[in-house]
Scaffold this active site. Structure first.
Site, mmCIF file in Angstrom:
data_model
loop_
_atom_site.group_PDB
_atom_site.id
_atom_site.type_symbol
_atom_site.label_atom_id
_atom_site.label_comp_id
_atom_site.label_asym_id
_atom_site.label_seq_id
_atom_site.Cartn_x
_atom_site.Cartn_y
_atom_site.Cartn_z
ATOM 1 C CG ASP A 1 -1.794 1.229 1.320
ATOM 2 O OD1 ASP A 1 -2.977 1.115 0.954
ATOM 3 O OD2 ASP A 1 -1.300 2.295 1.741
ATOM 4 C CE1 TYR B 1 0.603 8.120 2.406
ATOM 5 C CE2 TYR B 1 1.229 5.913 1.729
ATOM 6 C CZ TYR B 1 0.355 6.757 2.379
ATOM 7 O OH TYR B 1 -0.757 6.248 3.005
ATOM 8 C CE LYS C 1 -3.833 4.849 0.764
ATOM 9 N NZ LYS C 1 -2.420 4.442 0.690
ATOM 10 C CG HIS D 1 -4.737 9.839 0.486
ATOM 11 N ND1 HIS D 1 -3.394 9.877 0.234
ATOM 12 C CD2 HIS D 1 -4.849 9.336 1.743
ATOM 13 C CE1 HIS D 1 -2.722 9.423 1.289
ATOM 14 N NE2 HIS D 1 -3.588 9.095 2.217
#
Length: 297
Positions: A47, A52, A81, A115
């Site tokens: 994931d 990120y 996401k 997200h």
């Protein structure tokens, strides 16, 4: 069947592993190495997220891990996401996904999530995800951090029921109302921060049960979530922890001990809408991708 090969069937028939590796707040180099390590030790779900900033490293780890273990792409389940600043119409979201697939080095992702529910754009964004799903660029679509009000609106105005709602879930934040609502609509709850950012590890009840079962506190929590049928992604960059976090399949918590952990719920979230600039001008989080080092060439 208990084990890292165990899956749960989503509402569109896709099988999703019940325990996976998350790479939040992990550099590209560290995410690459952690993913390789996780795959070596049997993990089959990874994931990540655009926010990120580590999709290139995660993708490099996926490719190298598959190569080392002799796996095919279909042996893994990869989630990423759509982040806040890139939500919008189909043309915009489609280009974003193409960039994410390029960074990951993949032809498709297994699960694509919104997200956070940016109020001005999440409905339009979800319609874009529906189209991407029909085009086969993603095997399942869903959302993350959707409360019941926003989920209700989504269900009213969309064609495809989300397969997953990824939420903060741990012994002190059990999302009871959201879990009940989602379950009633065939939506699988998936846990982020399953260890409560480390705070749940220090709970005296968890500590007592760890001693009783001769397990780590993390193993007690992850086993509890497993027995609650919560899909879980747990983060670590350390091989010892990655292995320990998956070593939860040779013991079972008693019904009484599961209930003891159920009673720890404080309904306190670490991160929620008021923290974000798009809900509150004084919020701490907004639309910027986290900056992490590039992978080494």
């Amino acid at each position: 069947m208990d084990g890292l090969q165990s899956t749960i069937k989503l509402n569109n028939g896709v099988e999703m592993p019940r325990l996976g590796l998350g790479v939040w707040k992990t550099s590209n180099n560290d995410s690459r190495d952690a993913v390789i390590t996780a795959i070596k030790h049997g993990y089959r779900a990874i994931d990540t997220a655009r926010e990120y900033g580590n999709e290139p490293g995660t993708g490099a780890g996926i490719r190298e891990g598959m190569k080392q273990e002799g796996l095919k792409r279909e042996d893994l389940f990869v989630t990423t996401k759509l982040y806040n600043g890139e939500q919008g119409d189909y043309d915009k979201v489609s280009k974003v996904l193409d960039k994410q697939l390029s960074d990951l080095g993949l032809d498709y992702v297994d699960l694509y999530l919104i997200h956070w529910p940016v109020d001005a754009t999440y409905m339009e964004s979800y319609h874009a995800l529906e189209r991407l799903y029909k085009e086969g660029k993603v095997r399942a679509i869903g959302v993350s951090n959707f409360d019941n009000d926003r989920m209700s609106k989504l269900l009213e105005e969309s064609e495809i029921v989300p397969a997953v709602n990824q939420m903060e879930f741990n012994p002190t934040q059990q999302e009871k109302e959201i879990l009940n609502f989602d379950s009633s609509h065939g939506i699988q709850l998936e846990a982020w921060s399953p260890l409560g950012a480390g705070k749940a590890l220090k709970n005296p009840v968890i500590d007592e049960l760890a001693k009783k079962y001769s397990r780590t506190a993390a193993q007690i929590i992850l086993r509890w979530e497993w027995q609650r049928d919560i899909v879980t992604v747990v983060k670590s960059v350390h091989e010892k922890r990655i292995v320990e976090n998956s070593d939860i399949f040779d013991f079972t918590l008693s019904a009484e001990d599961v209930q003891r952990i159920n009673q720890l719920d404080e309904n306190k979230r670490d991160l929620w809408y008021d923290d974000f600039t798009w809900h509150n001008p004084n919020g701490r989080y907004g639309n910027e991708i986290e900056q992490v080092p590039d992978i080494q060439k």
